[in-house]
Write a protein that holds these residues in place. Structure first.
Motif, PDB file in Angstrom:
ATOM      1  N   LEU A  39       0.802  -1.226   0.000  1.00  0.00           N
ATOM      2  CA  LEU A  39       0.000   0.000   0.000  1.00  0.00           C
ATOM      3  C   LEU A  39       0.837   1.280   0.000  1.00  0.00           C
ATOM      4  CD1 LEU A  39      -2.958  -1.089   2.284  1.00  0.00           C
ATOM      5  CD2 LEU A  39      -2.963  -0.749  -0.197  1.00  0.00           C
ATOM      6  N   LYS A  40       2.120   1.192   0.323  1.00  0.00           N
ATOM      7  CA  LYS A  40       2.922   2.419   0.312  1.00  0.00           C
ATOM      8  C   LYS A  40       3.114   2.952  -1.106  1.00  0.00           C
ATOM      9  CE  LYS A  40       7.762   0.927   0.627  1.00  0.00           C
ATOM     10  NZ  LYS A  40       8.901   0.852   1.550  1.00  0.00           N
ATOM     11  N   LYS A  41       2.825   2.144  -2.108  1.00  0.00           N
ATOM     12  CA  LYS A  41       2.925   2.562  -3.510  1.00  0.00           C
ATOM     13  C   LYS A  41       1.628   3.202  -4.015  1.00  0.00           C
ATOM     14  CE  LYS A  41       5.910  -1.403  -4.342  1.00  0.00           C
ATOM     15  NZ  LYS A  41       5.613  -2.706  -3.818  1.00  0.00           N
ATOM     16  N   GLU A  42       0.597   3.252  -3.179  1.00  0.00           N
ATOM     17  CA  GLU A  42      -0.734   3.679  -3.629  1.00  0.00           C
ATOM     18  C   GLU A  42      -1.107   5.122  -3.276  1.00  0.00           C
ATOM     19  OE1 GLU A  42      -2.845   1.702  -5.526  1.00  0.00           O
ATOM     20  OE2 GLU A  42      -1.192   0.258  -5.587  1.00  0.00           O
ATOM     21  N   ARG A  54      -6.908  -6.398  15.890  1.00  0.00           N
ATOM     22  CA  ARG A  54      -6.303  -7.081  14.744  1.00  0.00           C
ATOM     23  C   ARG A  54      -6.432  -6.272  13.457  1.00  0.00           C
ATOM     24  NH1 ARG A  54     -10.829  -9.744  16.509  1.00  0.00           N
ATOM     25  NH2 ARG A  54     -12.462 -10.289  14.996  1.00  0.00           N
ATOM     26  N   ALA A  55      -7.528  -5.538  13.303  1.00  0.00           N
ATOM     27  CA  ALA A  55      -7.704  -4.690  12.116  1.00  0.00           C
ATOM     28  C   ALA A  55      -6.761  -3.493  12.185  1.00  0.00           C
ATOM     29  CB  ALA A  55      -9.157  -4.230  12.005  1.00  0.00           C
ATOM     30  N   ILE A  56      -6.674  -2.878  13.356  1.00  0.00           N
ATOM     31  CA  ILE A  56      -5.778  -1.729  13.540  1.00  0.00           C
ATOM     32  C   ILE A  56      -4.334  -2.152  13.264  1.00  0.00           C
ATOM     33  CG2 ILE A  56      -4.832  -0.078  15.207  1.00  0.00           C
ATOM     34  CD1 ILE A  56      -7.620  -0.294  16.670  1.00  0.00           C
ATOM     35  N   GLN A  57      -3.914  -3.270  13.862  1.00  0.00           N
ATOM     36  CA  GLN A  57      -2.535  -3.725  13.695  1.00  0.00           C
ATOM     37  C   GLN A  57      -2.209  -4.042  12.234  1.00  0.00           C
ATOM     38  OE1 GLN A  57      -2.581  -6.936  16.613  1.00  0.00           O
ATOM     39  NE2 GLN A  57      -1.294  -5.717  17.995  1.00  0.00           N
ATOM     40  N   ALA A  63      -0.448   3.817   8.144  1.00  0.00           N
ATOM     41  CA  ALA A  63      -0.656   5.100   8.819  1.00  0.00           C
ATOM     42  C   ALA A  63       0.688   5.726   9.201  1.00  0.00           C
ATOM     43  CB  ALA A  63      -1.548   4.915  10.047  1.00  0.00           C
ATOM     44  N   LYS A  64       1.611   4.919   9.696  1.00  0.00           N
ATOM     45  CA  LYS A  64       2.930   5.438  10.078  1.00  0.00           C
ATOM     46  C   LYS A  64       3.673   5.992   8.868  1.00  0.00           C
ATOM     47  CE  LYS A  64       3.511   2.581  14.163  1.00  0.00           C
ATOM     48  NZ  LYS A  64       3.975   1.302  14.661  1.00  0.00           N
TER      49      LYS A  64
END
Length: 182
Positions: A39-42, A54-57, A63-64
């Motif tokens: 996702l960092k490419k999006e 579990r969803a947050i993790q 996010a970071k």
């Protein structure tokens, strides 16, 4: 102006009876790193998550990378299947998919869970027009939301999902234009 929602089904978690606080397993953490890399490419603008740990993790790495905290949205929590643990999970899920109005004692029907998920999805589409938004969520609620916008996403699709999984839904305002598995 197109808006992209990246629905991320959470990675593998270590089972505990605490639904809200259940953490990712070691495999889950490894897979969450892969999700972050993908996702960092999006060009993500915003990260939103179910309140379940579990969803947050699963999405907090994204996010970071964008330098923002994941926003918690209760509407993306998993559907409550039943008040008490069910004896046969697959049978219980099959029943609610066969009849969208049916609910197990103390649980949500597909209709009520779908209404909850779609309501928050429409609010996000309105608030973040033209943005790329990651949504950390769960299998049932994700498919119910997708099903609202395109009926081909149903029980058979649900059975094929991986843990984790990413689906990019592209919207023009509130109209679903395209769905791609990432």
């Amino acid at each position: 102006m197109l808006t992209n929602l990246y629905f991320v089904r959470h990675a593998h978690s270590t089972y505990t009876p605490d639904e809200l606080g259940r953490p990712l397993s070691e495999k889950g953490f490894n897979d969450a790193e892969k999700i972050t890399e993908i996702l960092k490419k999006e060009n993500i603008d915003i990260v939103i998550s179910s309140p379940y740990k579990r969803a947050i993790q699963t999405v907090e790495g994204v996010a970071k990378i964008i330098g923002k905290e994941a926003l918690i949205e209760n509407g993306f929590r998993e559907r409550n299947l039943s008040e008490k643990p069910v004896e046969d999970f697959y049978l219980a899920v099959t029943k609610v998919w066969e009849d969208f109005n049916f609910s197990w004692e103390g649980g949500e029907s597909n209709i009520s869970a779908q209404e909850r998920g779609v309501k928050v999805t429409l609010q996000i589409l309105e608030k973040y027009k033209g943005k790329n938004i990651v949504i950390g969520t769960h299998c049932n609620i994700m498919v119910l939301i997708m099903n609202y916008f395109n009926g081909k996403f149903g029980f058979e699709f649900w059975k094929e999902l991986n843990m984790p999984d990413i689906y990019k839904l592209t919207f023009d305002k509130f109209k679903l234009k395209e769905v791609n598995r990432i």
